[in-house]
Design a protein around this motif. Structure first.
Motif, PDB file in Angstrom:
ATOM      1  N   ASP A   1       4.909   1.552  -8.452  1.00  0.00           N
ATOM      2  CA  ASP A   1       3.793   2.259  -7.837  1.00  0.00           C
ATOM      3  C   ASP A   1       2.776   1.297  -7.213  1.00  0.00           C
ATOM      4  O   ASP A   1       1.579   1.476  -7.349  1.00  0.00           O
ATOM      5  CB  ASP A   1       3.131   3.197  -8.842  1.00  0.00           C
ATOM      6  N   TYR A   2       3.262   0.252  -6.589  1.00  0.00           N
ATOM      7  CA  TYR A   2       2.456  -0.723  -5.843  1.00  0.00           C
ATOM      8  C   TYR A   2       1.416  -1.425  -6.718  1.00  0.00           C
ATOM      9  O   TYR A   2       0.334  -1.767  -6.275  1.00  0.00           O
ATOM     10  CB  TYR A   2       1.768  -0.050  -4.652  1.00  0.00           C
TER      11      TYR A   2
ATOM     12  N   GLN B   1       0.828  -1.195   0.000  1.00  0.00           N
ATOM     13  CA  GLN B   1       0.000   0.000   0.000  1.00  0.00           C
ATOM     14  C   GLN B   1       0.867   1.251   0.000  1.00  0.00           C
ATOM     15  O   GLN B   1       1.931   1.279   0.592  1.00  0.00           O
ATOM     16  CB  GLN B   1      -0.895   0.010   1.227  1.00  0.00           C
ATOM     17  N   SER B   2       0.367   2.259  -0.633  1.00  0.00           N
ATOM     18  CA  SER B   2       1.037   3.539  -0.608  1.00  0.00           C
ATOM     19  C   SER B   2       0.403   4.384   0.491  1.00  0.00           C
ATOM     20  O   SER B   2      -0.777   4.711   0.422  1.00  0.00           O
ATOM     21  CB  SER B   2       0.880   4.244  -1.955  1.00  0.00           C
ATOM     22  N   PHE B   3       1.165   4.722   1.520  1.00  0.00           N
ATOM     23  CA  PHE B   3       0.641   5.485   2.647  1.00  0.00           C
ATOM     24  C   PHE B   3       0.927   6.962   2.436  1.00  0.00           C
ATOM     25  O   PHE B   3       2.001   7.356   2.005  1.00  0.00           O
ATOM     26  CB  PHE B   3       1.288   5.025   3.955  1.00  0.00           C
ATOM     27  N   THR B   4      -0.058   7.794   2.771  1.00  0.00           N
ATOM     28  CA  THR B   4       0.131   9.232   2.663  1.00  0.00           C
ATOM     29  C   THR B   4       0.124   9.923   4.012  1.00  0.00           C
ATOM     30  O   THR B   4       0.573  11.053   4.128  1.00  0.00           O
ATOM     31  CB  THR B   4      -0.969   9.846   1.785  1.00  0.00           C
ATOM     32  N   ASP B   5      -0.390   9.264   5.033  1.00  0.00           N
ATOM     33  CA  ASP B   5      -0.445   9.851   6.376  1.00  0.00           C
ATOM     34  C   ASP B   5       0.950   9.782   7.009  1.00  0.00           C
ATOM     35  O   ASP B   5       1.542   8.706   7.117  1.00  0.00           O
ATOM     36  CB  ASP B   5      -1.452   9.091   7.227  1.00  0.00           C
ATOM     37  N   PRO B   6       1.520  10.907   7.439  1.00  0.00           N
ATOM     38  CA  PRO B   6       2.869  10.878   8.018  1.00  0.00           C
ATOM     39  C   PRO B   6       2.945  10.140   9.361  1.00  0.00           C
ATOM     40  O   PRO B   6       4.024   9.768   9.787  1.00  0.00           O
ATOM     41  CB  PRO B   6       3.227  12.356   8.185  1.00  0.00           C
TER      42      PRO B   6
ATOM     43  N   HIS C   1       5.995   3.944   6.861  1.00  0.00           N
ATOM     44  CA  HIS C   1       6.132   3.932   5.410  1.00  0.00           C
ATOM     45  C   HIS C   1       6.947   2.715   4.988  1.00  0.00           C
ATOM     46  O   HIS C   1       8.042   2.479   5.477  1.00  0.00           O
ATOM     47  CB  HIS C   1       6.825   5.209   4.914  1.00  0.00           C
TER      48      HIS C   1
END
Length: 97
Positions: A92-93, A76-81, A85
């Motif tokens: 790109d997953y 998964q691509s995580f965006t929440d800091p 990560h």
């Protein structure tokens, strides 16, 4: 003389009890192998399948034909800091790339 005889008797009892203890320990090991290696995993798997089947099966993603194509939790691509990560993906997953 009496003392030597009692020592010999004690040694004989000890050696015979070692054999009995071995078979007790062997049976106990077999019981725990079956209990911890078979019964417990099957029980927890059955409970998980009943209570939360999607998570128990690995959060599988299926396509329109119903074929399993992946998992919701892998790559998964995580965006929440605040979240951990994962490794950077050069594709790109996307599993099909």
């Amino acid at each position: 003389m009496n003392n030597r005889k009692s020592i010999a008797d004690a040694e004989e009892q000890l050696s015979s009890s070692k054999g009995a203890n071995f078979f007790i320990i062997l049976r106990l090991c077999l019981v725990f192998i079956v209990l911890c290696g078979v019964i417990y995993p099957l029980t927890t798997t059955a409970i998980a399948q009943v209570l939360m089947p999607s998570q128990a099966n690995g959060s599988q993603l299926k396509n329109d034909a119903g074929v399993v194509v992946g998992s919701e939790l892998i790559g998964q691509s995580f965006t929440d800091p605040a979240l951990f990560h994962g490794r950077v993906s050069s594709i790109d997953y996307k599993a099909e790339a």
